[in-house]
Scaffold this motif. Structure first.
Motif, short mmCIF file in Angstrom:
data_model
loop_
_atom_site.label_atom_id
_atom_site.label_comp_id
_atom_site.label_asym_id
_atom_site.label_seq_id
_atom_site.Cartn_x
_atom_site.Cartn_y
_atom_site.Cartn_z
N TYR A 9 -3.12 4.93 2.69
CA TYR A 9 -4.30 4.67 1.54
C TYR A 9 -3.89 6.04 0.56
N ASP A 42 0.12 8.83 -1.43
CA ASP A 42 0.06 7.58 -1.04
C ASP A 42 -0.41 8.58 0.57
N VAL A 75 -6.44 1.06 0.14
CA VAL A 75 -5.28 0.57 1.11
C VAL A 75 -4.45 -0.01 0.72
N LYS A 76 -3.52 0.70 0.60
CA LYS A 76 -2.08 0.30 -0.08
C LYS A 76 -1.11 -1.02 0.88
N LEU A 82 -12.00 3.07 -0.01
CA LEU A 82 -10.43 4.01 0.12
C LEU A 82 -9.16 2.98 -0.77
#
Length: 330
Positions: free
Chosen positions: A57, A65, A46-47, A44
């Protein structure tokens, strides 16, 4: 308007519209995630974190998001970004100045990931502590400890490392021996204290030695320790030697410094310099008849000089008296 011109304008407009519909390139860190035993690990983007153990994510399916807790997942770990890996390489190669600069940059860059297990900002902050200790930069260590980001979110092992570093920084800032010993006693009696590795145990023993040895003046070190300070000197020597023997890995900067300080104290103990002043070549009888502090000072100096390649006034003066009592024995 000519047909050809209309077609060109129309295609340009469509191209602009299509570009506007494409989602902007997402930024973040790749994480490997496994939901359960029955599912396969997946990656993934991930932000950021959204607090402790919560990550944000980008969901490719919905192009949204999404927040999710790491608790309940079978597996979650963030892949190491290239800039953190480079900083770790600099630290491993003992390029401490570069490592400190790079680690500080990583800590700042990825601070939005704080709260996630083994996130880059936290890892960089912990490695900064290790780097400052290896540089014997206790003033910088104090600053790093006081500005450490969310020490309450650390794992037990890293929390122990942080607390050991805090005690060492306190000793370096001039805290008294009684205060330092009380802090060490409190740490070692806690559950977190049981997680300390050999290196960190060495840190707290060095802190005890450093704060205790503060009672010994420079004049005493160059001459002879006063009777009133013999108890402090012996305690500092013991703590420094424990710090010196606590690590058997590659991070030997602090252990070597601890043993060097212990050797200097031993060389300043009563009767040691006087025995050395006789200047005669050492033999078994003279070695066995020498004061215990003399033999310890000489043996430690020989170790520092011949095993660790460390020199210095008292080390060089003492090492030449070493006598191998096992020579010729099978």
């Amino acid at each position: 308007m000519k047909l050809r011109h209309l077609i060109v304008v129309g295609l340009a407009a469509l191209a602009g519209f299509a570009g506007a519909q494409q989602p902007a390139k997402q930024q973040g860190l790749v994480a490997v995630v496994q939901v359960s035993d029955k599912s396969k690990p997946t990656k993934l983007l991930v932000k950021s974190a959204a607090g402790k153990d919560t990550f944000v994510y980008f969901d490719r399916g919905t192009e949204q998001d999404v927040q999710r807790k790491t608790s309940g997942l079978k597996l979650f770990f963030l892949q190491t970004p290239a800039d953190l890996a480079e900083a770790e390489r600099a630290l491993t190669s003992r390029d401490f100045a570069s490592a400190r600069t790079q680690l500080a940059a990583v800590k700042s860059k990825y601070q939005s990931y704080l709260g996630l297990d083994r996130n880059p900002a936290e890892r960089a902050a912990v490695l900064e502590l290790e780097c400052a200790v290896r540089q014997l930069d206790l003033a910088a260590l104090k600053t790093l400890v006081s500005s450490f980001p969310h020490a309450d979110w650390l794992s037990a092992e890293d929390k122990g490392k942080y607390m050991a570093a805090s005690i060492l920084a306190k000793a370096g800032a001039g805290a008294g021996a009684a205060e330092v010993e009380e802090e060490v006693k409190k740490l070692m009696g806690s559950a977190i204290g049981k997680t300390l590795n050999g290196d960190c145990y060495g840190w707290v023993q060095y802190a005890i030695g450093y704060s205790t040895a503060a009672a010994i003046t420079a004049e005493e070190l160059s001459g002879t320790v006063a009777e009133a300070n013999l108890a402090a000197a012996n305690k500092a020597i013991d703590a420094y030697c424990q710090a010196g023997m606590s690590s058997h890995g590659g991070d030997m900067e602090l252990p070597i410094d601890a043993m060097t300080r212990a050797q200097a104290l031993l060389w300043a103990m009563p009767g040691v310099k006087e025995y050395a002043a006789r200047g005669a070549a050492m033999d078994a009888a003279k070695w066995n008849g020498a004061p215990g502090n003399f033999r310890d000072a000489v043996a430690l100096a020989y170790l520092l000089k011949n095993v660790f390649g460390t020199g210095g006034e008292t080390i060089d003066a003492a090492a030449k008296f070493f006598f191998n009592t096992q020579a010729g024995k099978e």
